[in-house]
Design a protein around this motif. Structure first.
Motif, PDB file in Angstrom:
ATOM      1  N   ALA A   1       0.822  -1.211   0.000  1.00 11.34           N
ATOM      2  CA  ALA A   1       0.000   0.000   0.000  1.00 11.34           C
ATOM      3  C   ALA A   1       0.857   1.263   0.000  1.00 11.34           C
ATOM      4  N   LYS A   2       1.962   1.253   0.751  1.00 10.12           N
ATOM      5  CA  LYS A   2       2.802   2.455   0.817  1.00 10.12           C
ATOM      6  C   LYS A   2       3.401   2.782  -0.547  1.00 10.12           C
ATOM      7  N   ASP A   3       3.685   1.757  -1.362  1.00 11.86           N
ATOM      8  CA  ASP A   3       4.222   1.997  -2.704  1.00 11.86           C
ATOM      9  C   ASP A   3       3.151   2.575  -3.626  1.00 11.86           C
ATOM     10  N   ILE A   4       1.911   2.102  -3.449  1.00 11.31           N
ATOM     11  CA  ILE A   4       0.800   2.643  -4.248  1.00 11.31           C
ATOM     12  C   ILE A   4       0.611   4.117  -3.931  1.00 11.31           C
ATOM     13  N   TRP A   5       0.661   4.469  -2.656  1.00 11.69           N
ATOM     14  CA  TRP A   5       0.491   5.876  -2.273  1.00 11.69           C
ATOM     15  C   TRP A   5       1.647   6.733  -2.773  1.00 11.69           C
ATOM     16  N   ALA A   6       2.836   6.187  -2.759  1.00 15.73           N
ATOM     17  CA  ALA A   6       3.979   6.935  -3.289  1.00 15.73           C
ATOM     18  C   ALA A   6       3.771   7.244  -4.767  1.00 15.73           C
ATOM     19  N   GLY A   7       3.188   6.283  -5.496  1.00 19.92           N
ATOM     20  CA  GLY A   7       2.917   6.500  -6.910  1.00 19.92           C
ATOM     21  C   GLY A   7       1.766   7.449  -7.157  1.00 19.92           C
ATOM     22  N   LEU A   8       0.784   7.467  -6.257  1.00 16.64           N
ATOM     23  CA  LEU A   8      -0.406   8.303  -6.434  1.00 16.64           C
ATOM     24  C   LEU A   8      -0.186   9.748  -5.990  1.00 16.64           C
ATOM     25  N   ALA A   9       0.851   9.999  -5.211  1.00 19.20           N
ATOM     26  CA  ALA A   9       1.038  11.318  -4.599  1.00 19.20           C
ATOM     27  C   ALA A   9       1.011  12.457  -5.613  1.00 19.20           C
ATOM     28  N   ASP A  10       1.664  12.263  -6.759  1.00 19.82           N
ATOM     29  CA  ASP A  10       1.708  13.369  -7.725  1.00 19.82           C
ATOM     30  C   ASP A  10       0.442  13.455  -8.580  1.00 19.82           C
ATOM     31  N   ASN A  11      -0.479  12.510  -8.411  1.00 18.83           N
ATOM     32  CA  ASN A  11      -1.770  12.597  -9.100  1.00 18.83           C
ATOM     33  C   ASN A  11      -2.773  13.435  -8.314  1.00 18.83           C
ATOM     34  N   ILE A  12      -2.521  13.601  -7.029  1.00 18.43           N
ATOM     35  CA  ILE A  12      -3.490  14.241  -6.139  1.00 18.43           C
ATOM     36  C   ILE A  12      -3.385  15.759  -6.235  1.00 18.43           C
ATOM     37  N   VAL A  13      -4.466  16.375  -6.712  1.00 15.20           N
ATOM     38  CA  VAL A  13      -4.518  17.835  -6.837  1.00 15.20           C
ATOM     39  C   VAL A  13      -4.683  18.473  -5.469  1.00 15.20           C
ATOM     40  N   THR A  14      -5.635  17.953  -4.703  1.00 16.79           N
ATOM     41  CA  THR A  14      -5.892  18.478  -3.365  1.00 16.79           C
ATOM     42  C   THR A  14      -6.636  17.444  -2.555  1.00 16.79           C
ATOM     43  N   VAL A  15      -6.637  17.661  -1.247  1.00 17.85           N
ATOM     44  CA  VAL A  15      -7.359  16.813  -0.301  1.00 17.85           C
ATOM     45  C   VAL A  15      -8.363  17.705   0.415  1.00 17.85           C
ATOM     46  N   THR A  16      -9.639  17.376   0.332  1.00 16.29           N
ATOM     47  CA  THR A  16     -10.679  18.221   0.920  1.00 16.29           C
ATOM     48  C   THR A  16     -11.183  17.638   2.240  1.00 16.29           C
ATOM     49  N   PRO A  17     -11.795  18.468   3.085  1.00 16.18           N
ATOM     50  CA  PRO A  17     -12.311  17.957   4.361  1.00 16.18           C
ATOM     51  C   PRO A  17     -13.414  16.919   4.197  1.00 16.18           C
ATOM     52  N   GLY A  18     -14.247  17.078   3.157  1.00 16.28           N
ATOM     53  CA  GLY A  18     -15.374  16.172   2.988  1.00 16.28           C
ATOM     54  C   GLY A  18     -15.701  15.912   1.535  1.00 16.28           C
ATOM     55  N   TRP A  19     -16.724  15.051   1.341  1.00 13.53           N
ATOM     56  CA  TRP A  19     -17.107  14.628  -0.007  1.00 13.53           C
ATOM     57  C   TRP A  19     -17.641  15.787  -0.846  1.00 13.53           C
ATOM     58  N   SER A  20     -18.494  16.617  -0.265  1.00 17.97           N
ATOM     59  CA  SER A  20     -19.150  17.677  -1.037  1.00 17.97           C
ATOM     60  C   SER A  20     -18.137  18.606  -1.692  1.00 17.97           C
ATOM     61  N   GLU A  21     -17.109  19.003  -0.934  1.00 18.42           N
ATOM     62  CA  GLU A  21     -16.092  19.906  -1.476  1.00 18.42           C
ATOM     63  C   GLU A  21     -15.334  19.246  -2.630  1.00 18.42           C
ATOM     64  N   ALA A  22     -14.995  17.963  -2.443  1.00 21.67           N
ATOM     65  CA  ALA A  22     -14.241  17.254  -3.475  1.00 21.67           C
ATOM     66  C   ALA A  22     -15.060  17.098  -4.750  1.00 21.67           C
ATOM     67  N   TYR A  23     -16.308  16.711  -4.599  1.00 22.76           N
ATOM     68  CA  TYR A  23     -17.128  16.492  -5.790  1.00 22.76           C
ATOM     69  C   TYR A  23     -17.411  17.810  -6.504  1.00 22.76           C
ATOM     70  N   GLY A  24     -17.529  18.871  -5.740  1.00 17.18           N
ATOM     71  CA  GLY A  24     -17.722  20.176  -6.347  1.00 17.18           C
ATOM     72  C   GLY A  24     -16.533  20.594  -7.194  1.00 17.18           C
ATOM     73  N   LEU A  25     -15.322  20.336  -6.704  1.00 17.00           N
ATOM     74  CA  LEU A  25     -14.124  20.656  -7.482  1.00 17.00           C
ATOM     75  C   LEU A  25     -14.078  19.854  -8.777  1.00 17.00           C
ATOM     76  N   PHE A  26     -14.488  18.594  -8.695  1.00 18.06           N
ATOM     77  CA  PHE A  26     -14.515  17.749  -9.890  1.00 18.06           C
ATOM     78  C   PHE A  26     -15.505  18.283 -10.922  1.00 18.06           C
ATOM     79  N   THR A  27     -16.721  18.583 -10.494  1.00 15.35           N
ATOM     80  CA  THR A  27     -17.732  19.061 -11.445  1.00 15.35           C
ATOM     81  C   THR A  27     -17.378  20.428 -12.008  1.00 15.35           C
ATOM     82  N   GLU A  28     -16.546  21.168 -11.276  1.00  9.33           N
ATOM     83  CA  GLU A  28     -16.086  22.476 -11.783  1.00  9.33           C
ATOM     84  C   GLU A  28     -14.883  22.346 -12.709  1.00  9.33           C
ATOM     85  N   GLY A  29     -14.423  21.115 -12.933  1.00 12.13           N
ATOM     86  CA  GLY A  29     -13.338  20.884 -13.868  1.00 12.13           C
ATOM     87  C   GLY A  29     -11.954  21.017 -13.292  1.00 12.13           C
TER      88      GLY A  29
END
Length: 331
Positions: free
Chosen positions: A182-210
């Motif tokens: 799992a730690k290797d998967i996270w190391a690979g995913l780190a540069d894919n992550i744009v941001t980390v939000t407090p909750g689902w609503s904020e994250a999904y809103g960012l996605f729908t806003e492009g």
């Protein structure tokens, strides 16, 4: 003068009766997450249906995302004004039980989850598979695993596992699928992550806003766009390693001053009146399949393999998985 005095007297008596009637109306306070009580969420319909059945006042109190509910209950302890907590999931129930703040539910109604589920303290109200959701018009090379996602240039938005049940579910998903890797998967995913939000609503809103190519959500999220918006552009990436399940639950606080009403609400959760609201408001699978079945589009992205840790396994894995995630993002 006498007429005025009499009118004043009648008004005072009428006000007294009204206040007495209001005082006699029992109040049930349910602590839940923000999206449940949104105008488009299940809360308004559940409130209306339960109040018609119980002759009571059902009051929802929102407290952020799922993981924030447990933190609030732990902070308030037995002094909490809440009678029921709705919005924890099986990644948190072991910790919730360990507080000693919850009472056995005593319910006997049967759920229709695809995996066996029994818990003396918590009743399920919905469930779903976590998934990476994307826009089909923008993402054409769809990853079929976390490894493929890490190797891609796709940008993703996820939720914080310390405040969000989907965020914690993602950690357990990677851990259940990859174990010590799992730690290797996270190391690979780190540069894919744009941001980390407090909750689902904020994250999904960012996605729908492009703002991102993919967002951590559920296999049923595209059904929302299809049914509510007649939009068939959203899809869920189906991963070969399987998809982690989330089972959301409700529990009665032991310190409630409305134990009978709380029990009545937990029984109501298993009814068709509650369960029929879930699919097209919370956009999850109901814990009990409604009499009318499920809407079209709910099974378009059904994974071949389901992953789910027991409550104790999830509790044991949480700290290590969180440390691996934090270490990867800190690099």
């Amino acid at each position: 003068m006498k007429t005025s005095i009499l009118a004043l007297g009648f008004a005072t008596v009428a006000t007294g009766f009204a206040c007495a009637a209001a005082a006699e109306t029992p109040v049930l306070t349910v602590l839940t997450y923000d999206s449940f009580v949104a105008e488009w969420g299940p809360g308004p319909a559940v409130e209306k249906a339960f109040e018609a059945d119980c002759a009571c006042d059902l009051r929802f109190v929102a407290a952020g995302d799922g993981a924030a509910l447990l933190a609030r209950v732990q902070m308030e302890g037995a002094a909490s004004d809440a009678d029921v907590v709705l919005g924890l999931d099986t990644s948190l129930t072991a910790a919730a039980r360990a507080t000693g703040l919850f009472a056995p539910h005593g319910q006997t109604w049967a759920n229709t989850l695809p995996v066996p589920f029994e818990d003396a303290d918590f009743v399920p109200y919905d469930w779903g598979w976590f998934a990476m959701v994307y826009d089909k018009t923008k993402v054409t090379d769809v990853p079929t695993s976390f490894e493929a996602l890490a190797a891609s240039d796709l940008k993703i938005v996820i939720q914080d596992p310390r405040s969000s049940t989907p965020g914690l579910g993602l950690l357990l998903w990677v851990k259940a699928a990859y174990g010590d890797r799992a730690k290797d998967i996270w190391a690979g995913l780190a540069d894919n992550i744009v941001t980390v939000t407090p909750g689902w609503s904020e994250a999904y809103g960012l996605f729908t806003e492009g703002e991102a190519d993919m967002v951590l959500s559920y296999t049923t999220s595209p059904a929302y766009h299809l049914i509510a918006e007649s939009d068939d552009t959203k899809a869920a990436a189906v991963f070969d390693e399987g998809h982690y399940m989330q089972v959301e639950v409700a529990g009665k606080l032991a310190a409630t001053d409305q134990p009978a009403l709380a029990d009545r609400f937990l029984a109501f959760i298993g009814s068709d009146a509650f369960q029929s609201t879930i699919a097209t408001t919370n956009w999850m699978y109901p814990a009990v399949t409604p009499a009318g079945g499920l809407p079209e589009g709910f099974d378009r992205f059904r994974p071949a393999k389901s992953l789910l840790m027991s409550a104790d396994e999830a509790a044991a894995a949480r700290d290590g998985a969180l440390a691996e995630w934090q270490a990867a993002l800190a690099q």
